[in-house]
Each structure stands twice: as C-alpha cells, then as structure tokens.
Design an enzyme around this catalytic site. Structure first.
Site, PDB file in Angstrom:
ATOM      1  N   ASP A  14      -2.492   7.769   4.120  1.00 38.75           N
ATOM      2  CA  ASP A  14      -1.586   8.192   3.036  1.00 38.75           C
ATOM      3  C   ASP A  14      -1.094   9.610   3.321  1.00 38.75           C
ATOM      4  O   ASP A  14      -1.526  10.251   4.277  1.00 38.75           O
ATOM      5  CB  ASP A  14      -2.298   8.087   1.662  1.00 38.75           C
ATOM      6  CG  ASP A  14      -3.490   9.049   1.512  1.00 38.75           C
ATOM      7  OD1 ASP A  14      -4.565   8.601   1.079  1.00 38.75           O
ATOM      8  OD2 ASP A  14      -3.342  10.248   1.834  1.00 38.75           O
ATOM      9  N   ARG A  60       0.831  -1.197   0.000  1.00 40.56           N
ATOM     10  CA  ARG A  60       0.000   0.000   0.000  1.00 40.56           C
ATOM     11  C   ARG A  60       0.867   1.249   0.000  1.00 40.56           C
ATOM     12  O   ARG A  60       0.589   2.217  -0.718  1.00 40.56           O
ATOM     13  CB  ARG A  60      -0.957  -0.019   1.199  1.00 40.56           C
ATOM     14  CG  ARG A  60      -2.071  -1.040   1.054  1.00 40.56           C
ATOM     15  CD  ARG A  60      -2.879  -1.169   2.329  1.00 40.56           C
ATOM     16  NE  ARG A  60      -3.512   0.088   2.716  1.00 40.56           N
ATOM     17  CZ  ARG A  60      -4.101   0.267   3.892  1.00 40.56           C
ATOM     18  NH1 ARG A  60      -4.108  -0.708   4.793  1.00 40.56           N
ATOM     19  NH2 ARG A  60      -4.674   1.413   4.191  1.00 40.56           N
ATOM     20  N   GLY A  98     -15.644  11.961   1.588  1.00 39.21           N
ATOM     21  CA  GLY A  98     -15.126  10.658   1.185  1.00 39.21           C
ATOM     22  C   GLY A  98     -14.991   9.654   2.298  1.00 39.21           C
ATOM     23  O   GLY A  98     -14.026   8.882   2.332  1.00 39.21           O
ATOM     24  N   THR A  99     -15.958   9.653   3.228  1.00 38.70           N
ATOM     25  CA  THR A  99     -15.929   8.600   4.238  1.00 38.70           C
ATOM     26  C   THR A  99     -17.319   8.006   4.391  1.00 38.70           C
ATOM     27  O   THR A  99     -18.320   8.705   4.313  1.00 38.70           O
ATOM     28  CB  THR A  99     -15.412   9.105   5.601  1.00 38.70           C
ATOM     29  OG1 THR A  99     -15.475   8.033   6.549  1.00 38.70           O
ATOM     30  CG2 THR A  99     -16.207  10.296   6.126  1.00 38.70           C
ATOM     31  N   HIS A 132      -5.942   7.817  12.316  1.00 36.32           N
ATOM     32  CA  HIS A 132      -5.687   6.374  12.201  1.00 36.32           C
ATOM     33  C   HIS A 132      -4.252   6.077  11.836  1.00 36.32           C
ATOM     34  O   HIS A 132      -3.935   5.004  11.320  1.00 36.32           O
ATOM     35  CB  HIS A 132      -6.660   5.747  11.190  1.00 36.32           C
ATOM     36  CG  HIS A 132      -8.078   5.763  11.662  1.00 36.32           C
ATOM     37  ND1 HIS A 132      -9.144   5.644  10.806  1.00 36.32           N
ATOM     38  CD2 HIS A 132      -8.591   5.901  12.900  1.00 36.32           C
ATOM     39  CE1 HIS A 132     -10.267   5.703  11.513  1.00 36.32           C
ATOM     40  NE2 HIS A 132      -9.957   5.860  12.783  1.00 36.32           N
TER      41      HIS A 132
END
Ligand code: BV8
Ligand code: ZN
Length: 279
Positions: free
Chosen positions: A126, A81, A226-227, A141
């Site tokens: 990211d 990833r 976007g969640t 996170h």
C-alpha cells in the site's frame, strides 16, 4: 482517553528503554508489515479475507500460477485491494514514523551527526507510509499502484480508481467484481498488465532488496512493526542487525517468529505504540 501507554498495557520500563534508543538513534530502520496498516482498516494477510474474497487464500492468489490460471480473478483481487487502500487513511503510527523521519532530516548535519536519517523498509504494497508524508526506502514486495506487462515487463500506468459504492450486492455484482480482465499492454501485441507486486516464489526486486540490506547493515536501531516475520527473505533482515549487535525492537500485539530473538518487545499496536515512542 488516558495515556496511550498505560491503556495499551505496555511495560513502562521497556517503553523507557526503547524511548532512549529512539532518542539517540541516528540511522534507525523501521521494517513494517501488514499490521502497520491494520488500524487504517486494511485487513492483514492473516485476517480472514473479507467480503467478496473470503473464500480465497492470499497465499494461493498471490502467485504467478493463480494469475496464469485465471488472470481476471487475480487482477480483480488486486484492483479490489487497491480501491480499498484508496478509501483508507494513514493511521497515527504512519504519522509518527513520518514525524520521526522529518526530525532526523532536520538534525542532519547539525550536532556533528554525520548523516542522520530514518529509513522505512516495508513489505506492504500500500502507499499509506507515503500518504502520511514519509519517504519509503524500499517496497521489498512491490506496490499495488505499479503495474507492468506480464510479457514484455514494460511498466504501465493504471489507476484502479476509487471504490465504487455499489460494490457488494447481488451475485451478479459479485461476478462482475471478480471478472475484470487485466488491460492489454500498451507496448507489445499480446501482453497484458500484471500487478507490480512480488508473488510467492518470485525473486524480490534487486534494487529495493539491496537498499534494504544496506540500510539494515548501517542501522544503529531497527524497529520491526506489524509483521508475523514469517515470509522470507524479508524476515531475515532483523537478524542481520542482531548479528551485528544492533538493537532490534518488535512492536506487535502478538508474539511472532522473531519475538524470542529481539532486544525489546512492545506488545501493542502500531497506532498506539509508535506515537508513545516518538512523542
Ligand atoms: C522467494 C506481496 C524464491 C503480494 C507478499 C518454506 C520455508 C521458508 C520459505 C519458503 C518456504 N516455501 C516457500 C518459501 C519462500 C516464500 C515464503 O517465505 N513463504 C512462506 C509462506 C513460508 N517466500 C517467497 O516466495 C519470496 N520469494 O523466496 O523467492 C526464489 C529464491 C531464489 C530464486 C528464485 C526464487 C516472495 C515473498 C513475497 C510474497 N509477497 N506480498 C501481495 O501483497 O499480494 S508477502 C505478504 O505476506 C506480505 O508482503 C508479507 O511479507 C507477508 C506476511 O504478511 P505480514 O506483513 O507479516 O502480515 P501478516 O498478516 O502475516 O501478519 C500481520 C502481523 O501484524 C501479525 O504478526 C499481527 O500480530 C500483527 N498485527 C496485527 N494488527 C496489528 C499488528 N501489529 C501492529 N499493529 C496492529 N494494529
Ligand atoms: Zn508488453
């Protein structure tokens, strides 16, 4: 090709209302999830895992149990990833948020605005917000690019390097790709590194969590981008704003757990809606 608004099929009245909120906000908070990075080519948690990993479920792999059971498999998944993120670029949504943050930084202190600032709180591990030039207040996170010892907790440098071209291929390559043992800890005799992310069942890091809650409690606008608003306790952050009477705007092509509660909903993608909002 055409105005991003109309082609994104957005409701013009809602867009106008949200643009007004954006223009007047002095302390906006933007909470982002995997959908923020989707248009950069990063699969979301919900998307079927691609290629090598399609037979694994993120919810199963992103746990301490999975790491204890098979450190090489879980370490390889995170390495894969991280390499994929290295090969991706921030999208227009990331860049629009960075531009908005710069605009508020410039406004700070002028026009009597006490302390104008845009805070990004992300569930994403990211670094695409940062690579678009934005400051991130909290990675609630954790991050793919931070590692620590699973035994002594010492932070450790480890660069996953860039995606090697000869990735997918024969079963042998697959086996090789899946079997990278986590490196040994540089500090303690029998420790190995683990990804610096928060696994399911693990506590969120206190610093980032407290900064996120504080920013939301002081916010005058919250954007949720976007969640699926499914994973707790991150999903509860927008509710703090709603309880305080602060407008919450959701940007997501799909409806989510949060949709029934938000002030406004923009049914479009991050890379198309955010530039239309922030101008
Ligand atoms: C904790 C890092 C316990 C790792 C992640 C039962 C009920 C309620 C809660 C629980 C429960 N059982 C267990 C829990 C707790 C659990 C939880 O919430 N589970 C869920 C599954 C029910 N939570 C935890 O375990 C947390 N810890 O609770 O500690 C505790 C408590 C006290 C004391 C000790 C311990 C830890 C959670 C953190 C897990 N780590 N990530 C890694 O990356 O590998 S979570 C990970 O998945 C993400 O970070 C994110 O938070 C989450 C969901 O992903 P999303 O970002 O929302 O992405 P998703 O794919 O789901 O959705 C994408 C969205 O984008 C969609 O809505 C889609 O429509 C949209 N989209 C798609 N394209 C676009 C788009 N939007 C805009 N533009 C586009 N182009
Ligand atoms: Zn150690």
């Amino acid at each position: 090709p055409g105005d991003p608004v109309s082609s994104a099929g957005l409701d013009a009245a809602t867009l106008d209302a949200v643009r007004t909120l954006v223009d007047h906000a002095q302390r906006p908070v933007v909470l982002t999830g995997a959908g923020m990075s989707a248009e950069s080519g990063v699969p979301t948690f919900r998307d079927a895992q691609t290629g090598l990993w399609e037979r694994f479920s993120p919810q199963e792999l992103a746990t301490e149990e999975a790491f204890r059971a098979d450190p090489a498999l879980v370490w390889s998944w995170y390495r894969w990833r991280a390499r994929m993120i290295r090969a991706c670029e921030p999208n227009a949504g990331h860049r629009a948020l960075a531009a908005w943050q710069r605009r508020l930084d410039a406004a700070d202190g002028t026009a009597g605005s006490a302390e104008a600032s845009l805070h990004v709180v992300t569930q994403n591990v990211d670094d695409l917000h940062e690579r678009a030039g934005a400051r991130v207040l909290a990675h609630v996170h954790g991050s793919l690019f931070e590692h620590r010892c699973a035994v002594c907790d010492a932070p450790a440098e480890h660069d996953p390097g860039v995606a090697d071209e000869g990735a997918a291929g024969s079963e042998a390559d697959l086996a090789a790709m899946l079997r990278h043992e986590p490196p040994a800890c540089p500090r303690c005799p029998d420790g190995t590194l683990r990804p610096g992310v928060v696994w399911f069942g693990e506590m969120l890091p206190a610093g980032p969590w407290e900064r996120a809650v504080d920013a939301v409690e002081r916010a005058d606008l919250v954007l949720v981008v976007g969640t699926s608003s499914f994973v707790q306790p991150a999903a509860s952050l927008p509710l703090l704003a709603l309880e305080a009477g602060v407008p919450v705007v959701e940007v997501n092509p799909e409806r989510t757990e949060l949709s029934p509660h938000v002030t406004h909903r923009l049914a479009g993608t991050a890379a198309r809606v955010l530039p239309a909002l922030i101008g």
